[in-house]
Scaffold this motif. Sequence first.
Motif, PDB file in Angstrom:
ATOM      1  N   LEU A  35       0.979  -1.609   0.196  1.00 19.99           N
ATOM      2  CA  LEU A  35      -0.056   0.100  -0.220  1.00 19.99           C
ATOM      3  C   LEU A  35       1.029   1.135  -0.100  1.00 19.99           C
ATOM      4  O   LEU A  35      -0.011   2.601   0.242  1.00 19.99           O
ATOM      5  CB  LEU A  35      -1.067  -0.044   0.780  1.00 19.99           C
ATOM      6  CG  LEU A  35      -1.872  -1.219   1.246  1.00 19.99           C
ATOM      7  CD1 LEU A  35      -2.330  -1.278   2.650  1.00 19.99           C
ATOM      8  CD2 LEU A  35      -2.728  -1.231   0.180  1.00 19.99           C
ATOM      9  N   TYR A  37       3.874   4.058  -1.449  1.00 19.18           N
ATOM     10  CA  TYR A  37       4.684   4.071  -2.063  1.00 19.18           C
ATOM     11  C   TYR A  37       6.748   3.012  -3.349  1.00 19.18           C
ATOM     12  O   TYR A  37       6.513   3.440  -2.229  1.00 19.18           O
ATOM     13  CB  TYR A  37       5.026   5.348  -2.554  1.00 19.18           C
ATOM     14  CG  TYR A  37       4.240   6.464  -3.037  1.00 19.18           C
ATOM     15  CD1 TYR A  37       3.841   6.663  -4.195  1.00 19.18           C
ATOM     16  CD2 TYR A  37       3.844   7.435  -1.950  1.00 19.18           C
ATOM     17  CE1 TYR A  37       3.144   7.343  -4.792  1.00 19.18           C
ATOM     18  CE2 TYR A  37       2.826   8.380  -2.048  1.00 19.18           C
ATOM     19  CZ  TYR A  37       2.237   8.375  -3.300  1.00 19.18           C
ATOM     20  OH  TYR A  37       1.066   8.945  -3.325  1.00 19.18           O
ATOM     21  N   SER A  41       8.286   4.408  -7.651  1.00 17.64           N
ATOM     22  CA  SER A  41       7.065   5.523  -7.950  1.00 17.64           C
ATOM     23  C   SER A  41       7.879   6.762  -7.580  1.00 17.64           C
ATOM     24  O   SER A  41       7.419   7.744  -7.441  1.00 17.64           O
ATOM     25  CB  SER A  41       6.202   5.291  -6.773  1.00 17.64           C
ATOM     26  OG  SER A  41       5.244   3.778  -7.334  1.00 17.64           O
ATOM     27  N   ASP A  90      -3.691  -8.191  -5.881  1.00 13.29           N
ATOM     28  CA  ASP A  90      -4.598  -7.409  -5.538  1.00 13.29           C
ATOM     29  C   ASP A  90      -5.588  -7.800  -3.941  1.00 13.29           C
ATOM     30  O   ASP A  90      -5.897  -7.004  -3.626  1.00 13.29           O
ATOM     31  CB  ASP A  90      -5.768  -7.555  -6.593  1.00 13.29           C
ATOM     32  CG  ASP A  90      -5.205  -6.986  -7.949  1.00 13.29           C
ATOM     33  OD1 ASP A  90      -4.385  -5.557  -7.444  1.00 13.29           O
ATOM     34  OD2 ASP A  90      -5.287  -7.469  -9.344  1.00 13.29           O
ATOM     35  N   ARG A  93      -3.343  -7.355  -1.164  1.00 16.44           N
ATOM     36  CA  ARG A  93      -3.840  -5.923  -1.021  1.00 16.44           C
ATOM     37  C   ARG A  93      -5.519  -5.131   0.230  1.00 16.44           C
ATOM     38  O   ARG A  93      -5.271  -4.890   1.041  1.00 16.44           O
ATOM     39  CB  ARG A  93      -3.724  -4.513  -2.228  1.00 16.44           C
ATOM     40  CG  ARG A  93      -3.754  -3.015  -1.372  1.00 16.44           C
ATOM     41  CD  ARG A  93      -3.539  -1.926  -3.043  1.00 16.44           C
ATOM     42  NE  ARG A  93      -1.945  -2.614  -3.489  1.00 16.44           N
ATOM     43  CZ  ARG A  93      -1.683  -3.351  -5.032  1.00 16.44           C
ATOM     44  NH1 ARG A  93      -2.708  -3.736  -5.504  1.00 16.44           N
ATOM     45  NH2 ARG A  93      -0.161  -3.016  -4.515  1.00 16.44           N
ATOM     46  N   ASP A 167      -0.030   5.436  -0.498  1.00 18.20           N
ATOM     47  CA  ASP A 167      -0.489   5.725  -1.698  1.00 18.20           C
ATOM     48  C   ASP A 167      -1.819   5.474  -1.626  1.00 18.20           C
ATOM     49  O   ASP A 167      -2.370   4.531  -1.621  1.00 18.20           O
ATOM     50  CB  ASP A 167       0.573   4.683  -3.101  1.00 18.20           C
ATOM     51  CG  ASP A 167      -0.017   4.723  -4.180  1.00 18.20           C
ATOM     52  OD1 ASP A 167      -0.551   5.894  -4.503  1.00 18.20           O
ATOM     53  OD2 ASP A 167       0.695   4.257  -5.244  1.00 18.20           O
ATOM     54  N   HIS A 169      -4.225   5.861  -3.888  1.00 16.12           N
ATOM     55  CA  HIS A 169      -4.291   5.912  -5.004  1.00 16.12           C
ATOM     56  C   HIS A 169      -4.713   4.126  -5.162  1.00 16.12           C
ATOM     57  O   HIS A 169      -5.872   3.189  -5.264  1.00 16.12           O
ATOM     58  CB  HIS A 169      -4.305   6.027  -6.638  1.00 16.12           C
ATOM     59  CG  HIS A 169      -4.161   8.015  -6.429  1.00 16.12           C
ATOM     60  ND1 HIS A 169      -4.989   7.606  -7.294  1.00 16.12           N
ATOM     61  CD2 HIS A 169      -3.179   8.348  -6.690  1.00 16.12           C
ATOM     62  CE1 HIS A 169      -4.412   9.277  -7.568  1.00 16.12           C
ATOM     63  NE2 HIS A 169      -3.491   9.921  -7.163  1.00 16.12           N
ATOM     64  N   LYS A 170      -3.412   3.599  -4.592  1.00 15.19           N
ATOM     65  CA  LYS A 170      -4.151   2.275  -4.502  1.00 15.19           C
ATOM     66  C   LYS A 170      -4.372   1.414  -2.748  1.00 15.19           C
ATOM     67  O   LYS A 170      -5.102   0.760  -3.401  1.00 15.19           O
ATOM     68  CB  LYS A 170      -1.707   1.647  -3.947  1.00 15.19           C
ATOM     69  CG  LYS A 170      -1.169   1.351  -4.582  1.00 15.19           C
ATOM     70  CD  LYS A 170       0.357   0.749  -3.963  1.00 15.19           C
ATOM     71  CE  LYS A 170       1.494   0.773  -5.472  1.00 15.19           C
ATOM     72  NZ  LYS A 170       2.388   1.179  -4.969  1.00 15.19           N
ATOM     73  N   SER A 173      -8.609   2.181  -4.278  1.00 13.20           N
ATOM     74  CA  SER A 173      -8.411   1.092  -5.058  1.00 13.20           C
ATOM     75  C   SER A 173      -8.881  -0.616  -4.905  1.00 13.20           C
ATOM     76  O   SER A 173      -9.435  -1.189  -4.858  1.00 13.20           O
ATOM     77  CB  SER A 173      -7.262   0.714  -6.022  1.00 13.20           C
ATOM     78  OG  SER A 173      -7.111  -0.142  -7.530  1.00 13.20           O
ATOM     79  N   ALA A 174      -7.727  -0.526  -3.227  1.00 17.67           N
ATOM     80  CA  ALA A 174      -8.398  -1.865  -2.473  1.00 17.67           C
ATOM     81  C   ALA A 174      -9.446  -1.948  -2.243  1.00 17.67           C
ATOM     82  O   ALA A 174     -10.290  -2.614  -1.780  1.00 17.67           O
ATOM     83  CB  ALA A 174      -7.194  -2.119  -1.481  1.00 17.67           C
TER      84      ALA A 174
END
Length: 478
Positions: A35, A37, A41, A90, A93, A167, A169-170, A173-174
Motif C-alpha cells: 500500500l 509507494y 514510484s 490485489d 492488498r 499511496d 490511489h492504491k 483501489s483496494a
Amino acid sequence: MAPGGASLRAAVLCLLAWAGLAAADRVYIHPFHLLVYSESSCEQLEKSNAEAPKEPTFTPVPIQAKTTPVDEEALREQLVLATEGLEEEDRLRAAKVGMMLNFLGFHMYRMLSESWSTASGAAILSPTALFGTLASFYLGALDPTASRLQAFLGVPGEDQGCTSRLDGHKVLSALHTIQGLLVAQGGASGQPRLLLSTVVGLFTAPGLRLKEPFVRGLAPFAPITLERSLDLSTDPDLAAEKINAFTQAVTGWKMNSPLSGVGPDSTLLFNTYVRFQGKLKGFSLLEGLQEFWVDNTTAVPVPMLSGTGTFQHWSDAQNNLSMTRVPLGRSPCLLLVQPQCMSGLQQVETLSFQHNFLTWLKNLSPRTIRLTMPQLTLQGSYDLQDLLAQARLPTLLGAEANLGKISDDQLRVGKVLNSVLFELKADEGEEPTESAQQPDGPEALEVTLNSPFLFAIYEQDSTALHFLGRVANPLSAA
C-alpha cells in the motif's frame, strides 16, 4: 498524535504487530508494502513534482443545475467488474485494507456509542465509508496533515521516507475491490443479489476551485461524485435544506434529513452517502406484526422474518451472548449477536466490537435453527468531525489542515457527514444455502431476535466488516 489518542495508538501498534508477523526472520519488508509507494514510484514523484505544471482546477456548478439520477444497477455492475481478473496481489492488498478499516471502525464505533443512550433505538456505522472518507482526505492532503491522517488510518509514517508513505490511489483501489467482493460474492451460489451504492457530495462555497486530479482520484471509492456550489454562510439552515433536497432528488433514497446546521464559515462540506440492500434467502415475512421488546415492559409491533436451515451458531454462557452466522453468498454473511439478558446490550456491545471480534467465528458450529428476526430499514448519520473531536483530534481536518491537493484556495472544512441507509428483507423461495434441513437430526433450535441485538455485515475474502450496528428498537432511525 494527541495524548488523548492513547487507545488508538495501542490499536495501531497491535495492527502493526499483526501485519508484521509474516515478515519475521526474513529480510525486512514494510508490513504495508503493498500500500506504500515503491522506490520507482518515489523517483517518479520527485521528478514530476519538479517538472509538473500547475494542476487543472474547476469551479463546481450551482446546486440547482440539472443532474442525472443515480443508476444503482450500473454502480453494482461496475463493482462486479472490479473483481474480475483479480491477481493475488490485489487480494492481499484488499485484505490489508480490510484489516485497517476494521480496526478504525471498531475504534470509531466506540466513540460513536458513547453518545448513545441506553434507549437509543437503532444505530449503524459503515467502517468502509468511514475509512474511505478519511482516505479521500489523505489523497488531498500535504504534510503535516497527510502524516497525521496516515497514522490515524493505521500506518505511522511521520519522519520516514517516501517508501513508508501510503499511496492513496492504491488504498482507494483496494477499497474498491473490497466493495466489489461484497456484491459480486453476494450474487453467487444462488443467493439474492446484494446492492451497495456509494455517492460522495462535495459542496463548496461559490467561487472555490477544486483540483481535477483529486476529484478524479475519488472514483474507486465513489464512482459518483457530485460537486456543487451554494451559499453556505448567509443562511446555514437553508443551505442544509438545499443539500438534503438535492441529494434525495439525485439518489431517490428515502432518508431523513441527514444534514443540519452547516457552519457559516465553512467553504467545503464532504458528505458520503451509502445504501445497502440485502435479502435473506429462504426467509419469509411473517403474517401480521410481531412484538419486539424494547425493554422488560415495552413492546413495539414490527414486521418479522423467519427461516429454517443449518446455520453456524455459538452460545457463550460465560459472557451471556450468542452469535449466529447467516449467509448472504459464498463469502459475505450477516453476523447476529444476541445478549441472553435483555438489559445486557451495552455489556455485550463492549465485548463484541473489538479487534478480536472476528476470532469468535472460530467458535461457530452448524446447528439446525429456526431463526426469526425483524425486517430492517435503518438509517444512520454521523459527522466525522464530531468523532475526531471525541478522539481528541479536533484539528485533524480543522482550519489549519493542509489540504493543498484538494484546492489552492483557503479551505475550511465544515461537516464531514457519513449517511447510511441499510435495508434487509426476506427473499422468499428456496431454503437457506448453508444446507437443507436435517429431518433425522436434532430438533431445530429456536433463535428469536425479538429484543435488542447487534449485527455486522462481514465479507470473508477481504476480512472487511462493511457495517456494524445495534437494534434496540427497529422502528427508530439512528
